[in-house]
Scaffold this active site. Structure first.
Site, PDB file in Angstrom:
ATOM      1  N   HIS A 198      78.161  90.329  32.286  1.00 31.17           N
ATOM      2  CA  HIS A 198      77.289  89.299  31.713  1.00 31.17           C
ATOM      3  C   HIS A 198      76.658  89.851  30.435  1.00 31.17           C
ATOM      4  O   HIS A 198      75.480  90.144  30.377  1.00 31.17           O
ATOM      5  CB  HIS A 198      76.210  88.955  32.744  1.00 31.17           C
ATOM      6  CG  HIS A 198      75.312  87.830  32.348  1.00 31.17           C
ATOM      7  ND1 HIS A 198      75.759  86.613  31.910  1.00 31.17           N
ATOM      8  CD2 HIS A 198      73.952  87.744  32.346  1.00 31.17           C
ATOM      9  CE1 HIS A 198      74.719  85.829  31.661  1.00 31.17           C
ATOM     10  NE2 HIS A 198      73.610  86.494  31.906  1.00 31.17           N
TER      11      HIS A 198
ATOM     12  N   ASN B 220      63.478  97.218  33.435  1.00 30.57           N
ATOM     13  CA  ASN B 220      63.903  96.492  34.637  1.00 30.57           C
ATOM     14  C   ASN B 220      64.484  97.403  35.718  1.00 30.57           C
ATOM     15  O   ASN B 220      64.429  97.074  36.906  1.00 30.57           O
ATOM     16  CB  ASN B 220      64.877  95.371  34.256  1.00 30.57           C
ATOM     17  CG  ASN B 220      64.140  94.206  33.609  1.00 30.57           C
ATOM     18  OD1 ASN B 220      62.910  94.193  33.573  1.00 30.57           O
ATOM     19  ND2 ASN B 220      64.867  93.235  33.095  1.00 30.57           N
TER      20      ASN B 220
ATOM     21  N   ARG C  58      77.919  76.979  31.036  1.00 31.77           N
ATOM     22  CA  ARG C  58      77.694  76.832  29.590  1.00 31.77           C
ATOM     23  C   ARG C  58      79.005  76.485  28.884  1.00 31.77           C
ATOM     24  O   ARG C  58      79.054  75.596  28.029  1.00 31.77           O
ATOM     25  CB  ARG C  58      77.121  78.148  29.034  1.00 31.77           C
ATOM     26  CG  ARG C  58      75.667  78.341  29.398  1.00 31.77           C
ATOM     27  CD  ARG C  58      75.100  79.652  28.874  1.00 31.77           C
ATOM     28  NE  ARG C  58      73.649  79.687  29.124  1.00 31.77           N
ATOM     29  CZ  ARG C  58      72.934  80.794  29.292  1.00 31.77           C
ATOM     30  NH1 ARG C  58      73.528  81.982  29.232  1.00 31.77           N
ATOM     31  NH2 ARG C  58      71.647  80.734  29.491  1.00 31.77           N
TER      32      ARG C  58
ATOM     33  N   ARG D 110      64.318  88.754  27.921  1.00 28.37           N
ATOM     34  CA  ARG D 110      64.511  89.195  26.524  1.00 28.37           C
ATOM     35  C   ARG D 110      63.558  88.494  25.580  1.00 28.37           C
ATOM     36  O   ARG D 110      63.106  87.387  25.837  1.00 28.37           O
ATOM     37  CB  ARG D 110      65.938  88.836  26.081  1.00 28.37           C
ATOM     38  CG  ARG D 110      66.977  89.730  26.627  1.00 28.37           C
ATOM     39  CD  ARG D 110      68.293  89.453  25.938  1.00 28.37           C
ATOM     40  NE  ARG D 110      69.014  88.307  26.481  1.00 28.37           N
ATOM     41  CZ  ARG D 110      70.110  87.820  25.945  1.00 28.37           C
ATOM     42  NH1 ARG D 110      70.596  88.338  24.820  1.00 28.37           N
ATOM     43  NH2 ARG D 110      70.739  86.801  26.495  1.00 28.37           N
TER      44      ARG D 110
HETATM   45  N1  APR Z   1      57.843  93.019  41.581  1.00 31.58           N
HETATM   46  C1  APR Z   1      57.804  91.666  41.645  1.00 31.58           C
HETATM   47  N2  APR Z   1      57.710  90.877  40.568  1.00 31.58           N
HETATM   48  C2  APR Z   1      57.644  91.479  39.376  1.00 31.58           C
HETATM   49  C3  APR Z   1      57.669  92.882  39.224  1.00 31.58           C
HETATM   50  C4  APR Z   1      57.765  93.667  40.405  1.00 31.58           C
HETATM   51  N3  APR Z   1      57.788  94.981  40.344  1.00 31.58           N
HETATM   52  N4  APR Z   1      57.574  93.160  37.910  1.00 31.58           N
HETATM   53  C5  APR Z   1      57.504  91.994  37.254  1.00 31.58           C
HETATM   54  N5  APR Z   1      57.543  90.980  38.139  1.00 31.58           N
HETATM   55  C6  APR Z   1      57.456  89.541  37.894  1.00 31.58           C
HETATM   56  C7  APR Z   1      56.532  89.163  36.747  1.00 31.58           C
HETATM   57  O1  APR Z   1      55.163  89.194  37.154  1.00 31.58           O
HETATM   58  C8  APR Z   1      57.020  87.757  36.397  1.00 31.58           C
HETATM   59  O2  APR Z   1      56.271  86.742  37.045  1.00 31.58           O
HETATM   60  O3  APR Z   1      58.710  89.023  37.511  1.00 31.58           O
HETATM   61  C9  APR Z   1      58.474  87.742  36.915  1.00 31.58           C
HETATM   62  C10 APR Z   1      59.503  87.514  35.813  1.00 31.58           C
HETATM   63  O4  APR Z   1      59.324  86.228  35.339  1.00 31.58           O
HETATM   64  P1  APR Z   1      59.521  85.830  33.800  1.00 31.58           P
HETATM   65  O5  APR Z   1      58.852  86.848  32.939  1.00 31.58           O
HETATM   66  O6  APR Z   1      59.129  84.405  33.660  1.00 31.58           O
HETATM   67  O7  APR Z   1      61.100  86.021  33.573  1.00 31.58           O
HETATM   68  P2  APR Z   1      62.294  85.004  33.952  1.00 31.58           P
HETATM   69  O8  APR Z   1      62.579  84.109  32.807  1.00 31.58           O
HETATM   70  O9  APR Z   1      62.054  84.419  35.290  1.00 31.58           O
HETATM   71  O10 APR Z   1      63.509  86.035  34.007  1.00 31.58           O
HETATM   72  C11 APR Z   1      63.536  87.095  34.936  1.00 31.58           C
HETATM   73  O11 APR Z   1      65.938  87.206  34.999  1.00 31.58           O
HETATM   74  O12 APR Z   1      67.591  86.235  33.672  1.00 31.58           O
HETATM   75  C12 APR Z   1      66.820  87.365  33.905  1.00 31.58           C
HETATM   76  O13 APR Z   1      66.693  88.324  31.717  1.00 31.58           O
HETATM   77  C13 APR Z   1      65.945  87.694  32.730  1.00 31.58           C
HETATM   78  O14 APR Z   1      65.476  89.891  33.522  1.00 31.58           O
HETATM   79  C14 APR Z   1      64.937  88.584  33.376  1.00 31.58           C
HETATM   80  C15 APR Z   1      64.760  87.963  34.762  1.00 31.58           C
END
Ligand code: APR
Length: 319
Positions: free
Chosen positions: A175, A95, A151, A82
């Protein structure tokens, strides 16, 4: 032979998961990301901490599902987090597409894995993931309740100036903004929270604020970070689930699990206490809710249902 955990998504949560798993020597780790460089770079960086931490597990980075083949556990964080002001539900469209790709990828390569989903909006994404991957419902779970509960515990511990280890409580439901912290099921040093209220050690107003702060716990962090969302506590929570499965600990943990009539809910994922052991979700623990708790739980279920209907509109194959 060492166990194998694949992390689908090597972002903030993925990287933290990898580090925790390595330090605990839980399993070899494969970091998978559409950006191979991120996955490989983090794997190498964490592997280079082994000389200091003294762990003996292998870490690799990849953008090929082939390398995740025959994983014992898969933890999914692929997706976008987010931004300030967004709700988890705002992430659905983006997502859902990502999770479809992931579901099909793991179906081919790790059909026997225990799969933990962390990607938001959690309950709907884990439901979609189970459908896309077609893995058994007891092997596909969502991580949320442990985080929300942690939390809630933290805020109570600070307010009451007591060790967090003395607090026993849980948060049920989806959630989202309608999650259900359970003050009536909270004990502090084995004593019911109610006693602390009657002894004026905590006011009803402060307790209400804590419940509200728990519900909005994720948003508070997003606002502070400005970029990205919480990742340390979500990663710790995901690891607890993986560990209970791999070590057959049979811990009772609040997780987003598939409900088939339990709590009066059918055909939907939502947060309830479950036993996690070597068979995955081995049992759904049914608590007898009082009327007030039931009201809030059902409201939360309604919100999950509504969002799943929105998901079905985006991808009719989910029907
Ligand atoms: N396949 C694999 N990895 C992917 C894909 C995909 N199709 N699309 C995106 N990604 C990767 C991105 O390249 C990125 O490195 O997913 C990773 C997500 O990492 P962040 O952007 O750092 O997000 P993060 O804080 O880890 O959260 C991920 O978990 O809690 C939830 O809301 C949050 O939906 C979010 C997820």
């Amino acid at each position: 032979m060492r166990k194998k955990i694949s992390l689908i998504g090597a972002g903030q949560i993925g990287g933290t998961l990898a580090h925790l798993i390595a330090i605990k020597e839980l399993a070899d780790v494969v970091l998978f990301d559409i950006s191979a460089g991120i996955a490989k770079g983090k794997a190498l960086d964490i592997a280079q901490s082994s000389g200091v931490e003294g762990f003996d597990v292998d870490l690799t980075g990849t953008d090929s599902y082939e390398d995740t083949k025959n994983s014992d556990v898969i933890i999914i964080t692929a997706g976008v987090p987010r931004k300030p002001g967004m709700s988890r539900d705002d992430l659905l469209g983006t997502n859902l597409k990502i999770i479809k790709e992931v579901g099909l990828g793991i179906k081919k390569t790790s059909p026997n894995a225990f799969v933990i989903c962390i990607t938001n909006p959690l309950d709907v994404i884990v439901m979609a993931l189970q459908k896309y991957s077609n893995l058994p419902t007891n092997k596909v779970v969502g991580m949320a309740g442990i985080l929300d509960t942690s939390r809630f515990k933290y805020f109570l511990a600070k307010e009451l100036n007591i060790s967090i280890k003395e607090i026993d409580t849980l948060v049920l439901g989806g959630h989202g903004d309608f999650m259900v912290p359970m003050p009536n099921r909270t004990t502090i040093g084995k004593k019911p929270l109610k006693e602390f209220i009657s002894q004026k050690k905590i006011s009803t107003e402060n307790l209400e604020n804590i419940v509200d702060r728990t519900r909005k716990g994720g948003a508070e962090i997003i606002k502070l970070l400005e970029k990205g969302s919480a990742f340390y506590a979500p990663a710790s929570s995901g690891v607890e689930m993986a560990e209970s499965y791999l070590k057959n600990q049979k811990k009772v943990l609040p997780c987003a699990a598939f409900l088939n009539g339990e709590y009066g809910v059918k055909n939907l994922y939502a947060g309830v206490p479950v036993v996690i052991g070597e068979k995955g979700v081995e049992k759904i623990v049914e608590l007898k809710l009082d009327n007030e708790e039931k009201k809030y739980f059902n409201k939360s279920i309604e919100a999950v249902n509504e969002l799943f209907n929105a998901a079905k509109n985006i991808d009719p194959s989910l029907k």
